[in-house]
Enzyme design. Sequence first.
Site, PDB file in Angstrom:
ATOM      1  N   ASP A 121       0.829  -1.209   0.000  1.00  0.00           N
ATOM      2  CA  ASP A 121       0.000   0.000   0.000  1.00  0.00           C
ATOM      3  C   ASP A 121       0.863   1.259   0.000  1.00  0.00           C
ATOM      4  O   ASP A 121       2.010   1.242   0.433  1.00  0.00           O
ATOM      5  CB  ASP A 121      -0.908   0.017   1.247  1.00  0.00           C
ATOM      6  N   GLU A 122       0.291   2.317  -0.473  1.00  0.00           N
ATOM      7  CA  GLU A 122       0.822   3.687  -0.328  1.00  0.00           C
ATOM      8  C   GLU A 122       2.320   3.805  -0.606  1.00  0.00           C
ATOM      9  O   GLU A 122       3.064   4.369   0.191  1.00  0.00           O
ATOM     10  CB  GLU A 122       0.532   4.187   1.093  1.00  0.00           C
ATOM     11  N   ALA A 123       2.726   3.290  -1.758  1.00  0.00           N
ATOM     12  CA  ALA A 123       4.155   3.347  -2.111  1.00  0.00           C
ATOM     13  C   ALA A 123       4.428   4.580  -2.957  1.00  0.00           C
ATOM     14  O   ALA A 123       4.949   4.488  -4.072  1.00  0.00           O
ATOM     15  CB  ALA A 123       4.550   2.072  -2.838  1.00  0.00           C
TER      16      ALA A 123
END
Length: 562
Positions: A371-373
Site C-alpha cells: 500500500d501507499e508506495a
Amino acid sequence: MRAHSRRSAHRSVARSASVAGLGLAMLAACTTSSGSAPSRPTQATTSSSSPRPSQSSTRSSSSARVASFTSALVPLPVSAVADPASTFTLGPDAQIDVHDGSAGAQQVALDLAQTLRPPTGFALPVVTGAGRPGGIALSLDADDHSLGDEGYTLVVADDGVTIKANAAAGLFYGAQTLRELLGPAIEAQGAQPGPWLVPGGKITDYPRYSYRGAMLDVARHFFPVSTVERYIDELSMYKINMLHLHLSDDQGWRIAIDGWPKLTTVGSSTAVGGGTGGFYTKADYTEIVTYAQAHFITVVPEIDMPGHVGAALSSYASLNCDGVAPPINVTIDVGQSSLCVGKADTNTFVRAVIGELAQLTPGPYIHIGGDEAQSTSASDYGSLIAMAAQTVENDGKTPMGWADIEQAQLPPGTVAQYWSYQNGVGYADDAAKRGGKLVMSPAEHVYLDQKYTLDTTLGLQWAGIHELPDAYDWDPSVLVSGASAAVIGVEGPLWSETLSSLADIEYMAWPRMAEVAEVAWTPQASRAWASFAPRLAAQGPAWKVLGVNFYASPKVAWPAAG
Ligand code: TNX
C-alpha cells in the site's frame, strides 16, 4: 460518501484502564481449518422464541436470564429453533463427554471445561463416552457435509447439551455459542451463585465466509505477546478465525530475522512519536501462532513493502539507493520511504525475510503489504511486488497484499485485500478477473482505528467517523460488482498510530469487531441492525465481567448495571 483523504492526525495520550484476565485457558497447539472452504449458501431460517416460563421457584429468580434463544448470540446462527418447553440446568455432577475421544474434540472439551469451572465451581470432568444425562456431549460425527469444517449443531434439551461437528473448529464454535447461551456470569473468574440455565432448542450453524479476520498493527506501536493473546481470546469468542499482524512499518520493525540483527537492534527501538519500541523473538512469534491455533485462529504475518519500510531502511544503509541509513521517522506521515528496487541487497533482504516468515508460519498466507508506495516509481513497484509475491509462492505459501498489488504481475491465487481507497474498486476487479481472491476491508466501514465520534480521543478520521452501525451495515458481496464470487471474507484492520495499550485496542475494537464478526459469519439475508443491536447489547455485561474496555455507544441500549 466520505472523502478519502489520508491526513495526519495528532497522537493522543494513551488511555489507562485496568483490565482483568480472560477465562480462556492456553492450550497446546492443534491444527486449524482455515482459508479454503467454499462460502456457504445464504438461506436463513433463524427464528427466535419468546422468553420461556420458569419451571420452579429456584429458576423463577433468574428466569430473565433464560431469555429468548438467540437474544445473546453474536454472530447470529444460520438457523435457531427454540424449544420453549425445555431448559437445561448445568449442575454440580455434570461432565463433558467427548464422544470419540479424538485429540481435537478433547482439546475443545478441556477449553470449555476451563471456562466453565471457575464461575460454576463444578468439577466438570472431561471423559470419553457417549454422553451421560445432565452433561455436555461433544462429538465429531455430525456426518453433515453442509456444515463444512467450521459448522456445528447444538441441541439443548432438558437432560443435556449436545454439540456435533465434522471437525474440531466446529465444536469450538459450538462451545462459544454455548457460552453466550449460559449468560455473562459464565465469563467470571470466581465462583458465581448460578443456577446455570440454558434455554432449549436447536442451532444449526456455519459461516458465510471462510476468512473472518482482524488485523492488529503492532508496528506503529508495539504490543507484547500477552496483549495479542488477550485480543485472540476476545476475537475467538466471536468466531473470528484469522489474525493479520502488521509486523513492520516506517516507525518500527517487530520481528527478529536471522542474519539481519539490526532490524531489531535499530529498527525496533522506537514507535510513533518516539515511544517505546519492541519486537517479537522467533519464540514469541511462535507462541502467538500456537496460542492462536488453540483458538482456531490462523496468523497472517505482514511485512509491508516497497513503501512503509522506514525502520528497515534505518537499520541497513545498503537497502537505500544512496547507501545512507536515515534516522527512524516517528511521525505518522505516509509515503516517504521505499526499498531500493533492483539492488541485489534488496532482493536478498526480501527473500530472507519472506523465507523465515514462511518457515515460522503454519498458516497459508504471507502478506506483502504493497500500500501507499508513493516514493516508488510504477515500474519499480511492479517489479518489487512481482518478485516478493513469487518468493512467497516459491516458499509454499499464498501471497496476500493490499489491493494496490494488482498493479503488478501476480501468481493466480494471490489474495488482494480491498480497502476501498484510490483505485480500490478497479484493483479488486482486476483481482477477480485474474482468478484471485478478495478479502474485504472497506475503510469507510471496518477501519477500526477511525474515531467513533468527533469527541473520541483515540483514533484517526481520514476514512470518516465510524459510529455504530457503520461496520455492520454493508454487504461484502456487492461492493465490487461482478466480484462477489472472488470474496473469501472480511477483515477489520486496527491501525495503531494513536493506540498504545490493550485498553486502547479494546476501546476501538469493541463493539465494532463484533459487528465485523457478524458480517463475516451470518447470512446476509438474516442480518439487520434492529435484530443485531439488542444482541450486541447483551455482550455488554459479558465484556464488563471480562474487563474489556469497550465503547458503550449510545446507539445501543446497554443493560443497566447490576
Ligand atoms: C492507511 S490502509 C494505511 C495505513 C494507516 C491507516 C490509518 C492501508 C493499507 N494503509 O498505513 O495506518 O491508513 O488509518
